[in-house]
Structures are given as structure tokens and as C-alpha cells.
Design a protein around this motif. Structure first.
Motif, PDB file in Angstrom:
ATOM      1  N   GLY A 158      87.156  75.362  57.407  1.00  0.00           N
ATOM      2  CA  GLY A 158      88.358  74.545  57.485  1.00  0.00           C
ATOM      3  C   GLY A 158      89.114  74.674  58.785  1.00  0.00           C
TER       4      GLY A 158
ATOM      5  N   ASP B  55      81.921  72.142  56.905  1.00  0.00           N
ATOM      6  CA  ASP B  55      82.690  72.745  55.798  1.00  0.00           C
ATOM      7  C   ASP B  55      82.374  72.096  54.456  1.00  0.00           C
ATOM      8  OD1 ASP B  55      84.047  74.486  57.577  1.00  0.00           O
ATOM      9  OD2 ASP B  55      85.496  72.914  58.046  1.00  0.00           O
TER      10      ASP B  55
ATOM     11  N   GLN C 114      82.645  81.983  48.236  1.00  0.00           N
ATOM     12  CA  GLN C 114      84.104  82.090  48.138  1.00  0.00           C
ATOM     13  C   GLN C 114      84.529  82.757  46.833  1.00  0.00           C
ATOM     14  OE1 GLN C 114      84.987  77.916  48.790  1.00  0.00           O
ATOM     15  NE2 GLN C 114      85.684  78.306  50.886  1.00  0.00           N
TER      16      GLN C 114
ATOM     17  N   ALA D  55      87.727  82.575  55.841  1.00  0.00           N
ATOM     18  CA  ALA D  55      88.954  81.831  56.147  1.00  0.00           C
ATOM     19  C   ALA D  55      89.083  81.545  57.638  1.00  0.00           C
ATOM     20  CB  ALA D  55      90.171  82.610  55.657  1.00  0.00           C
TER      21      ALA D  55
ATOM     22  N   LYS E 130      81.384  71.604  50.823  1.00  0.00           N
ATOM     23  CA  LYS E 130      81.521  72.496  49.669  1.00  0.00           C
ATOM     24  C   LYS E 130      80.242  72.444  48.836  1.00  0.00           C
ATOM     25  CE  LYS E 130      86.550  71.957  49.577  1.00  0.00           C
ATOM     26  NZ  LYS E 130      86.664  70.980  50.694  1.00  0.00           N
TER      27      LYS E 130
ATOM     28  N   THR F  97      88.530  66.801  50.878  1.00  0.00           N
ATOM     29  CA  THR F  97      89.949  67.097  51.121  1.00  0.00           C
ATOM     30  C   THR F  97      90.570  67.966  50.033  1.00  0.00           C
ATOM     31  OG1 THR F  97      90.545  64.999  50.045  1.00  0.00           O
ATOM     32  CG2 THR F  97      90.302  64.985  52.445  1.00  0.00           C
ATOM     33  N   GLU F  98      89.855  68.197  48.946  1.00  0.00           N
ATOM     34  CA  GLU F  98      90.388  69.043  47.884  1.00  0.00           C
ATOM     35  C   GLU F  98      90.159  70.517  48.216  1.00  0.00           C
ATOM     36  OE1 GLU F  98      88.898  67.909  44.080  1.00  0.00           O
ATOM     37  OE2 GLU F  98      89.679  65.865  44.209  1.00  0.00           O
ATOM     38  N   THR F  99      91.157  71.325  47.971  1.00  0.00           N
ATOM     39  CA  THR F  99      91.043  72.752  48.287  1.00  0.00           C
ATOM     40  C   THR F  99      90.416  73.546  47.150  1.00  0.00           C
ATOM     41  OG1 THR F  99      93.315  73.088  47.506  1.00  0.00           O
ATOM     42  CG2 THR F  99      93.001  72.706  49.870  1.00  0.00           C
ATOM     43  N   GLU F 100      90.535  73.052  45.931  1.00  0.00           N
ATOM     44  CA  GLU F 100      89.993  73.761  44.775  1.00  0.00           C
ATOM     45  C   GLU F 100      88.874  72.931  44.140  1.00  0.00           C
ATOM     46  OE1 GLU F 100      90.796  76.788  43.859  1.00  0.00           O
ATOM     47  OE2 GLU F 100      92.354  76.996  45.404  1.00  0.00           O
TER      48      GLU F 100
END
Length: 323
Positions: free
Chosen positions: A257, A231, A241, A253, A233, A151-154
Motif C-alpha cells: 500500500g 498490492d 497478513q 506495512a 490481495k 480499495t477495501e482495507t479489510e
């Protein structure tokens, strides 16, 4: 030292373990997951670590099996957290029984793993249990980081590499350290073997990430492209990315996600970006870096070169695997 004979010895030992009898709903799931097979890498590493220093492996077998019972405990709970329907081609415990059974049977497996360590020599037992407890906590930390990353974007590449070190690699390192200590190694040699195992473990997981994208579905054992579809990571995605140009970022993009409407199209599109950015050779280079660093630690262990050959052979098998 024949690896297949050692594996047979471990499988025989696993078949002789008794987890409990009643209630059946508690113990049958344990017997079920332990009978699903697997490479038995962790207990095999323990025996090979001990064999560097001793020919008497009988006292090492049960503690070695503790690492396998613990590993399968983590799989049982991980499958539940991931809501995975299959494990090694068979229904997962929470699917075959129910989530509560998966939790409770897993708890018993952790208890039984600790019991198997009671065969460790008294003068080593406290230290081994402390090291195992630390390792077990680190594995849980790795799993939590993995879930956080969903759930973390970074997420940075360094964070990802540390996550797989915790979730996968530290247990391989402990397995080798355990064997070395039981074989009579010095703490220094045992630590070199631990670091060898950790390096191999990170490389092993990176190889798994690579196979998920570029492997042969017939030999990989699960759907190729699964990480892309979910998705996940991975090093491959995070590197892409970080290196993508504006057009490539736009393509990523559109697919990462976002709801999946065409699974094959998503896999092909993301894999095409990986190919453009040469992510595969970059991943292979990093795998080799971890592998070579690990071998340096094996070289520093004060044991005959001839006895190191089976460990080197197993490490090569893990790096060259297609499944």
C-alpha cells in the motif's frame, strides 16, 4: 481422446467463425483478440464433458466455442478496466484501437456467444441459456468484487476465495455442465461435472497466484512478483497478513500500500515474509484440497472410467503448469 487433436478441432472451428464484416473498426478487434491464441480450456472442457456420454461431438463444437468467445469478451473488458497494456504479449484492444472500440467490440462478442448457443437441442436450449446467463452474471460479480478489493482495507480469505470462484471458476464449471447436458447426461451428473470444474477453477487461480510469486519468469509469461507490486490481495498476502507477528506486520506495512521506489526490493521483502510464514506450502495444500474435492465429484459421475481419463489428464496439466 487426444487433447491436442481436440484443441486443433476447436482452433479450426474458431477460425471459421464469422463475427461480421463492416464496419471494420468494430469487427477487426474481435478477430484480433480471438487470434491471439490461448489454451482453449473452456471449450475443451465442454467437449470432454460431452465425450463422457457420447462419441458425436459435432453438435457440441459451436456451443463449446461460445464459452471461448465469452471468455475473450471478458478479457477484452477486463483489460480495459485494468488498463493493461498487453494481452498474451500483444497490445490490448483498447491500446491498439481505443477504449470505446474495446467496449463496443466486446459487446458484439457477447451477442455472438449467445448466437452460438442456438445449436443446442431445442429441449435443452432454455435451460442452457438460463444457466449461461447466471454464469455470465456471476463472472461480472467476481470482477466487481475484485475491483472493490483494490480499495477495501479489510478483505477476508473467504471473500477472496469466493471472488475467484465467481470470476474464474464458475465458467469452467458451466463449460463442463454444458458438454455433459449436450452429451445426454442426467442433471445430477451434469451438476457433479459443474462442481468438478468449479473446484479445478479455484485451484487453477490459486496456482496462478503462487506462480506470480514463485514462478520462473521465462515460462510464466508475465513479470514474476506483479501481484506484490500491485498490492493485489491474493490468498498469499491475506494469509501472511493474518499470520504475521509484530515485526513481520511492520515489514509488510512498509511495503504494502506504499509507493514503490524499488520494485525488486519490495518483491524480495514480501516474498521473504511469505517464506518465513511458509505461505507457499500452505497455498499448495489448499490447491490440493480443492483438487481432491473436485476429483470426488468426477468420480461420482456415472460414466466409464476410461472416458474420464482425458479430463483427469487435463486437470493434472492445469495443476502442474508453470505458466
Amino acid at each position: 481422446m487426444d487433447l491436442s487433436q481436440l484443441t486443433d478441432r476447436l482452433n479450426t472451428g474458431l477460425g471459421q467463425l464469422r463475427y461480421g464484416e463492416a464496419p471494420d473498426a468494430l469487427y477487426e478487434p474481435i478477430r484480433y483478440i480471438m487470434a491471439l491464441g490461448g489454451k482453449r480450456i473452456r471449450p475443451l472442457l465442454t467437449l470432454l464433458g460431452a465425450h463422457l456420454f457420447t462419441d458425436d461431438l459435432d453438435p457440441v463444437v459451436k456451443p463449446a466455442l461460445a464459452t471461448e468467445v465469452f471468455h475473450n469478451f471478458t478479457l477484452l473488458h477486463d483489460d480495459l478496466m485494468d488498463q493493461a497494456p498487453l494481452r498474451r504479449g500483444k497490445a490490448t484492444v483498447h491500446e491498439k484501437w481505443n477504449p470505446n472500440v474495446a467496449i463496443l467490440s466486446g459487446d458484439v462478442m457477447l451477442v455472438r456467444a449467445y448466437e452460438l448457443f442456438l445449436d443446442v437441442k431445442p429441449e435443452l436450449l432454455a435451460y442452457v441459456l438460463r444457466r449461461f446467463s447466471q454464469t455470465a452474471a456471476e463472472v461480472c460479480e467476481g470482477q466487481q468484487w475484485d475491483m472493490n478489493f483494490e480499495t477495501e482495507t479489510e478483505v477476508t480469505i473467504a471473500q477472496y476465495l469466493d471472488m475467484i470462484r465467481l470470476k474464474t471458476a464458475v465458467l469452467l464449471g458451466f463449460a463442463l455442465e454444458l458438454g455433459a447436458l449436450m452429451g445426454g447426461a442426467s442433471r445430477e451428473d451434469a451438476d457433479h461435472l459443474r462442481q468438478f470444474g468449479v473446484g479445478i477453477g479455484v485451484a487453477f487461480q490459486l496456482r496462478d497466484d503462487l506462480l506470480d510469486v514463485y514462478g520462473d519468469a521465462a515460462t510464466f509469461g508475465k513479470r514474476v512478483g506483479g501481484d506484490i507490486l500491485s498490492d493485489k490481495k491474493t490468498f498469499l498476502l491475506l494469509t501472511a497478513q493474518a499470520q504475521a507477528n509484530i515485526a513481520q506486520q511492520a515489514t509488510l506495512a512498509r511495503h504494502v500500500g506504499q509507493p514503490v521506489t524499488d520494485a525488486e526490493a519490495k518483491v524480495q521483502a514480501v516474498r521473504a515474509i511469505y517464506d518465513e510464514l511458509e505461505i507457499r506450502p500452505q497455498t499448495e495444500a489448499l490447491i490440493n484440497t480443492y483438487f481432491q474435492d473436485a476429483l470426488q465429484h468426477l468420480e461420482r459421475v456415472a460414466a466409464p472410467a476410461e472416458r474420464k481419463k482425458p479430463l483427469h489428464q487435463l486437470a493434472l496439466q492445469l495443476m502442474d503448469r508453470e505458466q
